[in-house]
Design a protein around this motif. Sequence first.
Motif, PDB file in Angstrom:
ATOM      1  N   ILE A  13      -7.588  -1.205 -10.573  1.00  0.00           N
ATOM      2  CA  ILE A  13      -7.826  -0.925  -9.157  1.00  0.00           C
ATOM      3  C   ILE A  13      -7.761  -2.263  -8.432  1.00  0.00           C
ATOM      4  N   ASP A  14      -6.878  -2.403  -7.444  1.00  0.00           N
ATOM      5  CA  ASP A  14      -6.672  -3.742  -6.890  1.00  0.00           C
ATOM      6  C   ASP A  14      -7.730  -4.155  -5.863  1.00  0.00           C
ATOM      7  N   THR A  15      -8.658  -3.265  -5.536  1.00  0.00           N
ATOM      8  CA  THR A  15      -9.719  -3.610  -4.590  1.00  0.00           C
ATOM      9  C   THR A  15     -11.030  -3.190  -5.233  1.00  0.00           C
ATOM     10  N   THR A  16     -11.961  -4.104  -5.403  1.00  0.00           N
ATOM     11  CA  THR A  16     -13.190  -3.708  -6.090  1.00  0.00           C
ATOM     12  C   THR A  16     -14.316  -3.414  -5.111  1.00  0.00           C
ATOM     13  N   GLU A  17     -14.156  -3.843  -3.858  1.00  0.00           N
ATOM     14  CA  GLU A  17     -15.192  -3.537  -2.864  1.00  0.00           C
ATOM     15  C   GLU A  17     -14.544  -2.857  -1.673  1.00  0.00           C
ATOM     16  N   ILE A  18     -14.913  -1.612  -1.492  1.00  0.00           N
ATOM     17  CA  ILE A  18     -14.288  -0.808  -0.443  1.00  0.00           C
ATOM     18  C   ILE A  18     -15.326  -0.558   0.646  1.00  0.00           C
ATOM     19  N   PRO A  19     -14.996  -0.781   1.916  1.00  0.00           N
ATOM     20  CA  PRO A  19     -15.979  -0.552   2.966  1.00  0.00           C
ATOM     21  C   PRO A  19     -16.229   0.937   3.195  1.00  0.00           C
ATOM     22  N   ALA A  20     -17.478   1.289   3.447  1.00  0.00           N
ATOM     23  CA  ALA A  20     -17.812   2.687   3.729  1.00  0.00           C
ATOM     24  C   ALA A  20     -17.325   3.051   5.129  1.00  0.00           C
ATOM     25  N   GLY A  21     -17.094   4.338   5.332  1.00  0.00           N
ATOM     26  CA  GLY A  21     -16.805   4.836   6.674  1.00  0.00           C
ATOM     27  C   GLY A  21     -15.377   4.641   7.142  1.00  0.00           C
ATOM     28  N   LYS A  22     -14.534   4.011   6.339  1.00  0.00           N
ATOM     29  CA  LYS A  22     -13.161   3.764   6.763  1.00  0.00           C
ATOM     30  C   LYS A  22     -12.229   4.534   5.824  1.00  0.00           C
ATOM     31  N   PRO A  23     -11.251   5.248   6.375  1.00  0.00           N
ATOM     32  CA  PRO A  23     -10.357   5.985   5.471  1.00  0.00           C
ATOM     33  C   PRO A  23      -9.627   5.039   4.517  1.00  0.00           C
ATOM     34  N   VAL A  24      -9.522   5.477   3.283  1.00  0.00           N
ATOM     35  CA  VAL A  24      -8.840   4.675   2.271  1.00  0.00           C
ATOM     36  C   VAL A  24      -7.632   5.463   1.777  1.00  0.00           C
ATOM     37  N   ASN A  25      -6.476   4.833   1.799  1.00  0.00           N
ATOM     38  CA  ASN A  25      -5.301   5.459   1.195  1.00  0.00           C
ATOM     39  C   ASN A  25      -5.140   4.907  -0.213  1.00  0.00           C
ATOM     40  N   PHE A  26      -5.214   5.792  -1.192  1.00  0.00           N
ATOM     41  CA  PHE A  26      -4.993   5.366  -2.574  1.00  0.00           C
ATOM     42  C   PHE A  26      -3.520   5.594  -2.928  1.00  0.00           C
ATOM     43  N   ASN A  27      -2.887   4.546  -3.440  1.00  0.00           N
ATOM     44  CA  ASN A  27      -1.505   4.677  -3.913  1.00  0.00           C
ATOM     45  C   ASN A  27      -1.564   4.601  -5.434  1.00  0.00           C
ATOM     46  N   VAL A  28      -1.200   5.674  -6.096  1.00  0.00           N
ATOM     47  CA  VAL A  28      -1.488   5.790  -7.522  1.00  0.00           C
ATOM     48  C   VAL A  28      -0.193   5.836  -8.333  1.00  0.00           C
ATOM     49  N   THR A  29      -0.148   4.992  -9.355  1.00  0.00           N
ATOM     50  CA  THR A  29       1.032   4.971 -10.227  1.00  0.00           C
ATOM     51  C   THR A  29       0.581   4.948 -11.690  1.00  0.00           C
ATOM     52  N   THR A  30       1.531   5.205 -12.590  1.00  0.00           N
ATOM     53  CA  THR A  30       1.236   5.116 -14.015  1.00  0.00           C
ATOM     54  C   THR A  30       2.326   4.319 -14.708  1.00  0.00           C
ATOM     55  N   GLU A  31       1.924   3.640 -15.759  1.00  0.00           N
ATOM     56  CA  GLU A  31       2.893   2.835 -16.511  1.00  0.00           C
ATOM     57  C   GLU A  31       3.506   3.598 -17.662  1.00  0.00           C
ATOM     58  N   ASP A  32       2.892   4.706 -18.069  1.00  0.00           N
ATOM     59  CA  ASP A  32       3.423   5.390 -19.246  1.00  0.00           C
ATOM     60  C   ASP A  32       3.472   6.903 -19.034  1.00  0.00           C
ATOM     61  N   VAL A  33       2.391   7.596 -19.389  1.00  0.00           N
ATOM     62  CA  VAL A  33       2.408   9.060 -19.327  1.00  0.00           C
ATOM     63  C   VAL A  33       1.689   9.523 -18.056  1.00  0.00           C
ATOM     64  N   THR A  34       1.608  10.843 -17.883  1.00  0.00           N
ATOM     65  CA  THR A  34       0.884  11.391 -16.742  1.00  0.00           C
ATOM     66  C   THR A  34      -0.618  11.215 -16.943  1.00  0.00           C
ATOM     67  N   HIS A  35      -1.299  10.748 -15.917  1.00  0.00           N
ATOM     68  CA  HIS A  35      -2.750  10.682 -15.908  1.00  0.00           C
ATOM     69  C   HIS A  35      -3.238  11.395 -14.650  1.00  0.00           C
ATOM     70  N   GLY A  36      -4.548  11.515 -14.517  1.00  0.00           N
ATOM     71  CA  GLY A  36      -5.085  12.100 -13.289  1.00  0.00           C
ATOM     72  C   GLY A  36      -6.176  11.182 -12.788  1.00  0.00           C
ATOM     73  N   MET A  37      -6.086  10.785 -11.498  1.00  0.00           N
ATOM     74  CA  MET A  37      -7.118   9.904 -10.986  1.00  0.00           C
ATOM     75  C   MET A  37      -8.185  10.728 -10.277  1.00  0.00           C
ATOM     76  N   GLY A  38      -9.345  10.836 -10.889  1.00  0.00           N
ATOM     77  CA  GLY A  38     -10.444  11.579 -10.277  1.00  0.00           C
ATOM     78  C   GLY A  38     -11.515  10.603  -9.830  1.00  0.00           C
ATOM     79  N   ILE A  39     -11.950  10.709  -8.578  1.00  0.00           N
ATOM     80  CA  ILE A  39     -12.983   9.792  -8.078  1.00  0.00           C
ATOM     81  C   ILE A  39     -14.333  10.510  -8.098  1.00  0.00           C
ATOM     82  N   TYR A  40     -15.281   9.922  -8.801  1.00  0.00           N
ATOM     83  CA  TYR A  40     -16.614  10.497  -8.959  1.00  0.00           C
ATOM     84  C   TYR A  40     -17.637   9.608  -8.269  1.00  0.00           C
ATOM     85  N   ASP A  41     -18.666  10.224  -7.687  1.00  0.00           N
ATOM     86  CA  ASP A  41     -19.738   9.409  -7.119  1.00  0.00           C
ATOM     87  C   ASP A  41     -20.775   9.110  -8.209  1.00  0.00           C
ATOM     88  N   SER A  42     -21.861   8.442  -7.826  1.00  0.00           N
ATOM     89  CA  SER A  42     -22.790   7.972  -8.862  1.00  0.00           C
ATOM     90  C   SER A  42     -23.562   9.127  -9.492  1.00  0.00           C
TER      91      SER A  42
END
Lengths: 169, 486
Positions: A86-115
Amino acid sequence: MQPVVLLISLILMAALSAVFVLAVRAARDPAPGPGANAKRTGLIWAMTIAGVIVSVASLREWPHALASTGDALEVNVSGGQWWWDIDTTEIPAGKPVNFNVTTEDVTHGMGIYDSSLTLLTQVQAIPGYTTQITYTFEEPGSYQVLCMEFCGVAHHDMVNEFEVVAAEE
Amino acid sequence: MSTASENYIPGHAAAAPQAGAVKLTMILSGAVFALMMVFGLIMRAAQGQWIELDAALFYQLLTAHGAGMVGTAALSGAAIMWYFGGRHLVLTGGIFWAFLGLFLLGVVLILGAIFIGGYGGAWTFLFPLPALSGGAWEAGAAAAFMLGYTAIGVGFLLYYLELGRRIHTRYGSLARALGWNLILGREDNDPPPPAIVAAAAVTIFNSIGIILGAAVLAASLVHLLVPGFEVDALLAKNLIYFFGHVFINASIYMAVTAVYEILPEYTGKPWKSNRLFAIAWNAVLIFVMAVYWHHLLQDVVMPPWMLVVGQLVSYFSGIPLIAVTAFSTFLYVRGSNMTWDLASALLVLSVAGWSVGSIPASIDGMISVNKVMHNTMWVPGHFHTYLLLGEVAMAFGFMAWLVRGKTIARMNGLDRAGFAVYLAGAAGFVTVFLFSGAASIPRRWAVHYEEWLTHDRIGTLFSVLVVLGTLIFVLRFVARLGRSEG
Ligand code: HEM
Ligand SMILES: [Cu+2]
Ligand SMILES: [Cu+2]
């Protein structure tokens, strides 16, 4: 959203099961009269109308719509067997974030979970493509990325995290 | 004059040729269902950390369970439809034996690939995972797995070719067998009975599914053998899900012929083809092929209209199921004064389980819901509902009917116990999966977090009941087969 979905599903499932139980009990009742087919027509119409309403309501705003690049923070996430970068380790709250997701090998799924381990959003990472989703984090705290698509023996170990920090005014 | 209802002759099981092949197939199916359930139980107990299981072995079991269950559902469905197809068509027994032989060859290849070769790429493998195992298995194991699929696919194509050919001979065209005369209001003094309408529809859509599946198999095989040969991963995913979705649905649509043909013996009311029935089946024929996009709702680079179609068809497929099949079942049962033996109870249960399972499926088919439910336990939650309480209940109901003896008698104590244990176990098992999905627990995870263990353990307990119920049904079937045939 998940508790509401669960509740609605369980209610509908219980209702349909109850109708079956009633039908089984009615095996000893008199046979259905000629009105039964009118009821069926009514049911078809009711299901159709409900379907049109729910479909329009749930698709009017495109669920995969992206925030315009001007207002959003761009975060690049790439995955591989079995890591997330993940190229950004600190993301500001309240601002929309566009995630651009790629894979180097097979299909994966990026799921974002809260604490509290609730899934907030997800997108597939497909070889040869960049997939994008937008999410706005309201709460500061630490978040995790879990792999949502089976990608081999360490699929369940493909986890990383990032921080959401209070926005500076 | 001849009407569909004339095809209903009480107790005319003797009119089914090849009953021996069908019975053998049902024994095999029952045994494999039971074995695969034990695999499922092991996985569930491992997720709950009651037993220790190496992750690689977990994913091998997952692959075996997925492929084995789907294959067995299709095998039992195919046997049922062959049996009832034989009431209306002349079918060549040799084709069924060839089908069964190819199926078993496929099973051997698949089991070898998994348990000798270590293959664990899941039953709906996504290109290029089979070739990129990260050291868990060799290309040869993946190739053996795919050759296993190929053998099964060829067997099924033979099966459908024979059915399609015989339907064509008997009814003149597949269109007529699909009930187009009924739909168009044309006169037809020999309309196709429900089992034939079903057979015609499944023959068409499952043949298409298998052929597209063969395309992605061929591409993946070449990719394994020829380095540098690449396939578009998204296209391959479309093909594998088209195949997978159509194939598993076909198993239910084949098995439901048991409901059409057997329930009338209990209710005394023949299950007839009419205009609505024919429209419903023609809608299913289209829907089942157009709905697979609901597996790709989080592949956001797909053309949006496909995702919209995926969402809409997920919902509207519920109408033929609930307003036609389930509603007709209510009408047939109501006032029938029918006897509840194990067969009739399981068959009515199967229609209920199938319909009820479609509810969480279509809700998950909404793109916005899917964002937080896709690939969580919600998904096994809904499909186990219409498989365990749908297709498998149809298969067990058919088996109970095959050995019902001369007179229909109400359930005895053991039958009641089996039915209650199976129903309670399956209902509890799938409900736990739905709760787990709502709790965001991802599917296909060999190792679970502490927070999730309670779900897994309760699920494990319910699975034990399902296995027990299944053992009762299968052993009862085998015991009665022996008794009735000496
Ligand atoms: C006692 C009965 C059963 C138990 C305990 C059981 C258990 C399981 C478990 C634990 C999983 C993996 C869940 C996960 O993703 O973490 C699973 C997946 C699956 N099960 Fe079952 N199951 C049972 C019956 C059935 C039946 C009857 C069928 C079909 C006829 C079936 C078809 C499948 C399929 C297709 C998958 C998906 C495999 C994959 O994700 O690749 N199961 N089951
Ligand atoms: Cu992954
Ligand atoms: Cu993964």
